[in-house]
Design a protein around this motif. Structure first.
Motif, PDB file in Angstrom:
ATOM      1  N   ALA A 110     -50.935 -31.210  20.195  1.00 10.86           N
ATOM      2  CA  ALA A 110     -50.514 -31.419  21.581  1.00 10.86           C
ATOM      3  C   ALA A 110     -50.928 -30.247  22.468  1.00 10.86           C
ATOM      4  CB  ALA A 110     -49.001 -31.623  21.635  1.00 10.86           C
ATOM      5  N   TRP A 113     -54.655 -30.614  23.054  1.00 11.09           N
ATOM      6  CA  TRP A 113     -54.944 -31.812  23.844  1.00 11.09           C
ATOM      7  C   TRP A 113     -54.559 -31.622  25.303  1.00 11.09           C
ATOM      8  CZ3 TRP A 113     -51.898 -35.100  26.726  1.00 11.09           C
ATOM      9  CH2 TRP A 113     -52.481 -36.319  27.082  1.00 11.09           C
ATOM     10  N   ARG A 119     -59.395 -29.018  24.816  1.00  9.16           N
ATOM     11  CA  ARG A 119     -59.728 -30.362  24.369  1.00  9.16           C
ATOM     12  C   ARG A 119     -61.244 -30.504  24.182  1.00  9.16           C
ATOM     13  NH1 ARG A 119     -57.792 -35.002  28.261  1.00  9.16           N
ATOM     14  NH2 ARG A 119     -56.222 -33.375  28.581  1.00  9.16           N
ATOM     15  N   SER A 208     -50.281 -36.836  15.603  1.00  8.31           N
ATOM     16  CA  SER A 208     -50.164 -38.020  16.448  1.00  8.31           C
ATOM     17  C   SER A 208     -51.453 -38.826  16.391  1.00  8.31           C
ATOM     18  CB  SER A 208     -49.881 -37.617  17.895  1.00  8.31           C
ATOM     19  OG  SER A 208     -50.028 -38.734  18.757  1.00  8.31           O
ATOM     20  N   LEU A 211     -53.312 -38.949  20.246  1.00 12.34           N
ATOM     21  CA  LEU A 211     -53.822 -37.842  21.060  1.00 12.34           C
ATOM     22  C   LEU A 211     -55.219 -37.467  20.592  1.00 12.34           C
ATOM     23  CD1 LEU A 211     -50.691 -35.536  21.473  1.00 12.34           C
ATOM     24  CD2 LEU A 211     -51.519 -37.361  22.973  1.00 12.34           C
ATOM     25  N   SER A 216     -59.937 -41.750  23.913  1.00 10.88           N
ATOM     26  CA  SER A 216     -58.756 -41.589  24.755  1.00 10.88           C
ATOM     27  C   SER A 216     -58.213 -42.964  25.136  1.00 10.88           C
ATOM     28  CB  SER A 216     -59.108 -40.806  26.029  1.00 10.88           C
ATOM     29  OG  SER A 216     -57.978 -40.627  26.852  1.00 10.88           O
TER      30      SER A 216
END
Length: 330
Positions: A110, A113, A119, A208, A211, A216
């Motif tokens: 997270a 991201w 990212r 996750s 993510l 996307s």
């Protein structure tokens, strides 16, 4: 009195087989899947087969399968992914639980991201893993996507030349699996398997699935990211090898060829290591980390009990399970 499956205690992550040591995937069709103790059973006209649930990375359920609630329960407790696949297109449903009690990796995911620059850095590192001879430093997202597309086309052409398979272009109709020619059906079947394997590892590590750093907007964006890391090395060659043998049962032969490649290449171990490596720069040490590794997955000394921490106003952590109110404990 014998213990019934419903009364058996839930296994802890410490008692489960590490994801890297499991069978990558198992495909079943035209059978009834049930549970006996901590094994699942597959029953068809030829008899009953017993499969230890904790040794499976992902179970692929093809046409004609029926599965009981107890079977799904033990598969979930074992951290195995479950995927329904069909001849008329991809139907993907997955279940399971993490094999770690630490949130360290998903928090690192997270963190990476949520920062646009980080990212992109992860996306570049993924490109480097896919194409080790390339240097993606400084490349924009459009350049990464363009480079990936060109290289994959070259791989298709090279595999067609190696196997003698006629290849026109990649075509796929999600509503009609049979509409594609043999090599396209094989590539689709290989992709289904790699998605299942990637999903089972992502979930097992506590990350996750949604993510993503390249993909996307989809509930499995990170799964697609991870699966693509191995498409060129594992998926496409297995597909063309199967297509070279003819169109009959090309999906089944692709699965068997890919499973052997995954076993020989110890892919599950690689996926675990690659996901950890991608997220390692964004991870902060936590008291919840196991002594054998940041996820408590690496050895018998992994923590048995949950460790829950609380955030404070100074971006540090407080122990959970106690009252932090003024005058608490007096």
């Amino acid at each position: 009195m014998a213990t019934t499956p419903a009364r058996r205690p839930v296994s802890s992550p410490r008692e489960l087989t590490r994801i890297g040591d499991r069978v990558s995937f198992l495909y079943l069709e035209r059978c009834v899947i049930h549970r006996e103790d901590n094994a699942i059973t597959a029953t068809d006209e030829s008899g009953v087969r017993y499969i230890p649930s904790a040794t499976i990375g992902v179970l692929l359920l093809g046409p004609g399968t029926r599965v009981t609630h107890q079977a799904m329960s033990v598969l979930g407790e074992s951290g195995a992914g479950v995927v329904w696949v069909g001849e008329q297109g991809v139907r993907y449903y997955a279940g399971g639980r993490a094999l770690t009690r630490s949130a360290g990796l998903v928090e690192a995911q997270a963190t990476a991201w949520a920062n646009r620059r980080h990212r992109l850095d992860v996306a570049r590192e993924m490109y480097r893993l896919r194409f080790p001879d390339a240097d993606p430093a400084g490349m924009t997202r459009r350049e990464l996507l363009g480079g990936e597309g060109t290289r994959v086309k070259e791989v298709y052409r090279a595999e067609a030349a190696r196997t003698g398979v006629r290849w026109v272009r990649r075509t796929y109709d999600p509503g009609d699996f049979a509409a594609g020619d043999a090599p396209n059906q094989a590539v689709t079947a290989a992709a289904q398997c790699l998605y299942g394997v990637a999903h089972s590892v992502v979930v097992a590590l506590g990350c996750s699935p949604s993510l993503g750093f390249v993909h996307s907007g989809h509930e499995r964006s990170f799964v697609l990211d991870v699966a693509d890391l191995y498409k060129v090395e594992f998926g496409i060659p297995a597909a063309f090898d199967a297509a070279a043998e003819g169109a009959e049962d090309v999906a089944g032969r692709t699965r068997r060829a890919l499973r052997e490649r995954i076993r020989a290449g110890r892919l599950l171990e690689r996926v675990v290591a690659d996901v950890r490596g991608l997220l390692a720069p964004y991870r902060q040490a936590s008291e919840a980390d196991g002594p054998e590794g940041p996820d408590g997955l690496d050895g018998p000394d992994a923590p048995e009990e949950d460790v829950v921490l609380l955030h404070d106003d100074h971006d540090s952590l407080l122990p959970g399970g106690r009252n932090h109110g003024a005058g608490a404990g007096r």
